[in-house]
Design a protein around this motif. Structure first.
Motif, PDB file in Angstrom:
ATOM      1  N   LEU A 162     144.249 -77.170   6.439  1.00 20.35           N
ATOM      2  CA  LEU A 162     143.607 -77.229   5.130  1.00 20.35           C
ATOM      3  C   LEU A 162     142.354 -78.090   5.165  1.00 20.35           C
ATOM      4  CD1 LEU A 162     146.958 -77.171   4.491  1.00 20.35           C
ATOM      5  CD2 LEU A 162     146.026 -77.005   2.187  1.00 20.35           C
ATOM      6  N   PRO A 163     141.363 -77.754   4.330  1.00 17.63           N
ATOM      7  CA  PRO A 163     140.139 -78.564   4.266  1.00 17.63           C
ATOM      8  C   PRO A 163     140.380 -79.877   3.549  1.00 17.63           C
ATOM      9  CG  PRO A 163     140.071 -76.825   2.613  1.00 17.63           C
ATOM     10  CD  PRO A 163     141.327 -76.592   3.415  1.00 17.63           C
ATOM     11  N   VAL A 164     139.453 -80.810   3.723  1.00 16.07           N
ATOM     12  CA  VAL A 164     139.541 -82.122   3.060  1.00 16.07           C
ATOM     13  C   VAL A 164     138.255 -82.385   2.271  1.00 16.07           C
ATOM     14  CG1 VAL A 164     141.185 -83.162   4.656  1.00 16.07           C
ATOM     15  CG2 VAL A 164     138.764 -83.207   5.217  1.00 16.07           C
ATOM     16  N   SER A 165     137.715 -81.318   1.691  1.00 13.74           N
ATOM     17  CA  SER A 165     136.406 -81.421   1.038  1.00 13.74           C
ATOM     18  C   SER A 165     136.444 -81.074  -0.450  1.00 13.74           C
ATOM     19  CB  SER A 165     135.401 -80.514   1.751  1.00 13.74           C
ATOM     20  OG  SER A 165     135.934 -79.223   1.965  1.00 13.74           O
ATOM     21  N   ASP A 166     137.630 -80.883  -1.031  1.00 16.87           N
ATOM     22  CA  ASP A 166     137.732 -80.565  -2.454  1.00 16.87           C
ATOM     23  C   ASP A 166     137.356 -81.799  -3.272  1.00 16.87           C
ATOM     24  OD1 ASP A 166     138.285 -79.571  -4.934  1.00 16.87           O
ATOM     25  OD2 ASP A 166     140.446 -79.429  -4.657  1.00 16.87           O
ATOM     26  N   ASP A 167     136.414 -81.647  -4.182  1.00 12.04           N
ATOM     27  CA  ASP A 167     135.984 -82.790  -4.997  1.00 12.04           C
ATOM     28  C   ASP A 167     136.255 -82.576  -6.476  1.00 12.04           C
ATOM     29  OD1 ASP A 167     134.133 -80.811  -5.425  1.00 12.04           O
ATOM     30  OD2 ASP A 167     132.362 -82.034  -5.000  1.00 12.04           O
ATOM     31  N   GLY A 168     137.317 -81.816  -6.786  1.00 10.87           N
ATOM     32  CA  GLY A 168     137.690 -81.586  -8.175  1.00 10.87           C
ATOM     33  C   GLY A 168     139.065 -82.142  -8.487  1.00 10.87           C
ATOM     34  N   GLY A 169     139.495 -82.010  -9.748  1.00 11.84           N
ATOM     35  CA  GLY A 169     140.801 -82.496 -10.151  1.00 11.84           C
ATOM     36  C   GLY A 169     140.889 -84.012 -10.054  1.00 11.84           C
ATOM     37  N   SER A 170     142.131 -84.518  -9.913  1.00  9.18           N
ATOM     38  CA  SER A 170     142.291 -85.970  -9.832  1.00  9.18           C
ATOM     39  C   SER A 170     141.788 -86.504  -8.491  1.00  9.18           C
ATOM     40  CB  SER A 170     143.757 -86.366 -10.033  1.00  9.18           C
ATOM     41  OG  SER A 170     144.571 -85.936  -8.959  1.00  9.18           O
ATOM     42  N   SER A 171     141.605 -85.609  -7.500  1.00 13.49           N
ATOM     43  CA  SER A 171     141.018 -86.051  -6.234  1.00 13.49           C
ATOM     44  C   SER A 171     139.616 -86.606  -6.450  1.00 13.49           C
ATOM     45  CB  SER A 171     140.957 -84.884  -5.235  1.00 13.49           C
ATOM     46  OG  SER A 171     142.243 -84.478  -4.838  1.00 13.49           O
ATOM     47  N   GLU A 226     120.661 -67.713   0.068  1.00 18.27           N
ATOM     48  CA  GLU A 226     119.622 -66.902   0.699  1.00 18.27           C
ATOM     49  C   GLU A 226     118.253 -67.111   0.073  1.00 18.27           C
ATOM     50  OE1 GLU A 226     121.041 -62.899   0.577  1.00 18.27           O
ATOM     51  OE2 GLU A 226     122.450 -63.171   2.238  1.00 18.27           O
ATOM     52  N   ASN A 227     118.215 -67.591  -1.185  1.00 19.96           N
ATOM     53  CA  ASN A 227     116.931 -67.861  -1.832  1.00 19.96           C
ATOM     54  C   ASN A 227     116.434 -69.285  -1.586  1.00 19.96           C
ATOM     55  OD1 ASN A 227     118.535 -69.446  -3.434  1.00 19.96           O
ATOM     56  ND2 ASN A 227     118.168 -68.325  -5.347  1.00 19.96           N
ATOM     57  N   GLY A 228     117.150 -70.036  -0.721  1.00 18.17           N
ATOM     58  CA  GLY A 228     116.734 -71.386  -0.372  1.00 18.17           C
ATOM     59  C   GLY A 228     117.377 -72.493  -1.183  1.00 18.17           C
ATOM     60  N   THR A 229     118.069 -72.142  -2.274  1.00 18.63           N
ATOM     61  CA  THR A 229     118.728 -73.148  -3.100  1.00 18.63           C
ATOM     62  C   THR A 229     119.886 -73.795  -2.344  1.00 18.63           C
ATOM     63  OG1 THR A 229     118.191 -71.888  -5.103  1.00 18.63           O
ATOM     64  CG2 THR A 229     119.934 -73.543  -5.290  1.00 18.63           C
ATOM     65  N   LYS A 230     120.087 -75.104  -2.546  1.00 18.00           N
ATOM     66  CA  LYS A 230     121.190 -75.819  -1.926  1.00 18.00           C
ATOM     67  C   LYS A 230     122.129 -76.358  -3.004  1.00 18.00           C
ATOM     68  CE  LYS A 230     118.633 -77.104   2.239  1.00 18.00           C
ATOM     69  NZ  LYS A 230     118.185 -78.198   3.132  1.00 18.00           N
ATOM     70  N   LEU A 231     123.410 -76.172  -2.785  1.00 15.56           N
ATOM     71  CA  LEU A 231     124.437 -76.669  -3.697  1.00 15.56           C
ATOM     72  C   LEU A 231     125.309 -77.663  -2.950  1.00 15.56           C
ATOM     73  CD1 LEU A 231     125.533 -73.272  -5.338  1.00 15.56           C
ATOM     74  CD2 LEU A 231     123.825 -74.900  -6.176  1.00 15.56           C
ATOM     75  N   LEU A 232     125.578 -78.817  -3.581  1.00 15.89           N
ATOM     76  CA  LEU A 232     126.336 -79.880  -2.938  1.00 15.89           C
ATOM     77  C   LEU A 232     127.712 -80.025  -3.570  1.00 15.89           C
ATOM     78  CD1 LEU A 232     123.582 -82.654  -2.661  1.00 15.89           C
ATOM     79  CD2 LEU A 232     124.025 -80.730  -1.130  1.00 15.89           C
ATOM     80  N   GLY A 233     128.736 -80.010  -2.767  1.00 16.85           N
ATOM     81  CA  GLY A 233     130.089 -80.241  -3.241  1.00 16.85           C
ATOM     82  C   GLY A 233     130.812 -78.965  -3.622  1.00 16.85           C
ATOM     83  N   GLN A 234     132.129 -78.977  -3.427  1.00 17.09           N
ATOM     84  CA  GLN A 234     132.917 -77.779  -3.684  1.00 17.09           C
ATOM     85  C   GLN A 234     132.867 -77.347  -5.137  1.00 17.09           C
ATOM     86  OE1 GLN A 234     136.771 -77.467  -1.815  1.00 17.09           O
ATOM     87  NE2 GLN A 234     137.693 -76.568  -3.633  1.00 17.09           N
ATOM     88  N   CYS A 235     132.919 -78.295  -6.064  1.00 20.12           N
ATOM     89  CA  CYS A 235     132.886 -77.924  -7.479  1.00 20.12           C
ATOM     90  C   CYS A 235     131.600 -77.199  -7.842  1.00 20.12           C
ATOM     91  CB  CYS A 235     133.054 -79.166  -8.351  1.00 20.12           C
ATOM     92  SG  CYS A 235     134.760 -79.716  -8.499  1.00 20.12           S
TER      93      CYS A 235
END
Length: 479
Positions: free
Chosen positions: A79-88, A241-250
């Motif tokens: 399992l991944p350890v990168s979820d940044d939502g919920g109570s985490s 693909e349009n160059g936009t970057k999104l940070l974090g799982q949420c």
């Protein structure tokens, strides 16, 4: 000695017991009686092995794979350890460290069923409990105080030895939160299982050790691996693909409105504190991001462009290339079936694949005879407009990417069939499946049942354990 009340530290017989006996005989010489007993033991092990189920390695997120766990009797879960939502999100904001929400969810799911009111059932109830989210912060804190002081009704039925072990790590977690009181930790919607796991991880400075403790206390014997072994925040990002970057799982999967705060996270840092800072700055002003899986499935706003790649970043936003958990790589070499589970493709599956050495471990394994993708019943925000071929090509593209290239300019990519041999899909899936195109790619398609019996009126096709088991029985019978 056995405890009449608890078996917290009773460990299961490990599969390498036969090897241990070999080593003992070699070290102390051969004894006829020992050899006879050993031969009898070895024959029993061989007979048991011949009847044993194939070994599965399941790559999944937390909620996406929980409903199908019963399909795998002999499985290792990554399992991944990168979820940044919920109570985490609140734990990460205040304490830092890897996300443990998905792992806790799977650990709770794999706790064996027990009679209502029995000690194992009481432990399960406690560790799966969430503090309320529709009350004031003071009310949530008061309920939490009752738990750590041992006065809550949730402790009813839990033997004292287990109670004090669990409570000890909850108290440790509370102490760590109090050290950072200026960050105003919120207990709303807090998961007691998350708090216990975070406390154990902080105490041992080891997430695998915390998982072992959780499994032992709950008698689950679950084989769960975090894809990365780290004590720091692990954040994923994607480039569209349009160059936009999104940070974090949420932000990638289910964006929510940011919490409003009077002071920024950076201003709340104490320059003289020995525990603040440490470069873990990413989750600014992201207090207790609450969302439900039902809300996520109810609708989504598509991304403005398809995802081109996924990568990891450190606390300063710089791209990094973490190493995968060595046990993950080892299990790829000894497992017979690899399963890319249903769930969020880019935020649950891809974080486990976009790591150095994973592609070669999958492609080069001599024991992996089946590598199957469980195709989602419908697309989501991350995969809007995808066909089954798009899923396959996205996984192959991530695995064939070099992390980092290590100076190798001309590296021949692996063929698709080196990573995926079978596609399992649902009758009535909303994702287009071109069986002929799949066959051309060297992938065999397996069609399974109708909508889940647990959700017969759902608009989305869903897997259940019986469907998945049926699919793999069919696949393995043809090997």
């Amino acid at each position: 000695m056995d405890s009449s009340n608890s078996s917290v530290f009773d460990l299961p017989l490990q599969p390498d017991s036969a090897r241990t006996i070999h080593e003992t005989l070699d070290r102390f010489g051969h004894d006829p009686i020992l050899e006879t007993d050993h031969d009898h033991f070895q024959n029993n092990v061989s007979d048991a092995s011949s009847r044993s189920k194939p070994s599965f390695l399941v790559i999944s997120g937390g909620s996406g794979g929980n409903s199908i766990c019963a399909a795998f009797e002999n499985a290792c879960y990554v399992l991944p350890v990168s979820d940044d939502g919920g109570s985490s999100s609140e734990i990460i904001r205040v304490l830092g460290g890897p996300s443990i929400g998905d792992i806790r969810s799977r650990l709770v799911r794999l706790i064996p069923l027990a009679p209502p009111g029995s000690p194992p059932d009481a432990v399960r109830t406690l560790l799966s409990y969430r503090l309320p989210s529709n009350v004031s912060e003071n009310e949530a804190r008061a309920e939490w105080r009752g738990i750590i002081e041992g006065q809550s009704p949730l402790w009813s039925g839990i033997p004292n030895d287990r109670k004090e072990v669990i409570r000890g790590f909850l108290v440790y977690f509370e102490n760590e939160v109090l050290k950072r009181a200026h960050k105003h930790f919120s207990f709303l919607n807090g998961s007691i299982g998350n708090y216990f796991l975070a406390g154990a991880q902080g105490f041992f400075r080891s997430l695998p050790s915390a998982i072992f403790l959780f499994s032992t206390i709950t008698n689950s014997q679950a084989n769960i691996l975090p894809v990365i072994v780290t004590n720091h925040i692990t954040t994923i990002a994607v480039e569209l693909e349009n160059g936009t970057k999104l940070l974090g799982q949420c932000e990638i999967s289910h964006p929510v409105a940011p919490a409003i705060s009077s002071d920024s996270e950076l201003l709340s840092l104490d320059p003289l504190s020995p525990i603040d800072g440490l470069g873990e700055i990413i989750p600014q002003n992201r207090s207790n991001i609450m969302y439900s899986q039902q809300a996520k499935e109810g609708g989504y706003e598509p991304l403005h462009s398809r995802i081109r790649r996924l990568y990891y970043i450190n606390g300063y936003g710089h791209e990094v290339y973490p190493k995968p958990n060595p046990q993950f790589i080892k299990n790829l070499s000894i497992s017979e079936v690899l399963v890319y589970s249903c769930g969020s493709l880019w935020t649950s599956i891809m974080p486990c694949l976009a790591l150095r050495g994973v592609a070669s471990a999958i492609a080069g394994s001599r024991l992996l005879r089946v590598k199957a993708l469980l195709l989602n019943g419908s697309n989501d925000r991350e995969t809007d407009g995808y066909t089954a071929v798009d899923y396959i090509r996205a996984i192959t593209s991530v695995l064939n990417s070099q992390y980092p290239p290590n100076g190798l300019e001309n590296v021949s990519p692996y063929p698709i069939s080196a990573f995926i041999t079978h596609l399992v899909y649902l009758e009535g899936t909303k994702v287009a499946v071109d069986v002929e195109a799949m066959t051309t790619l060297g992938i065999k398609c397996i069609l399974v049942g109708k909508r889940s019996e647990s959700a017969p009126n759902s608009e989305m096709s869903q897997y259940d354990a019986s469907m998945v088991q049926q699919a793999f029985d069919e696949i393995l019978s043809g090997q």
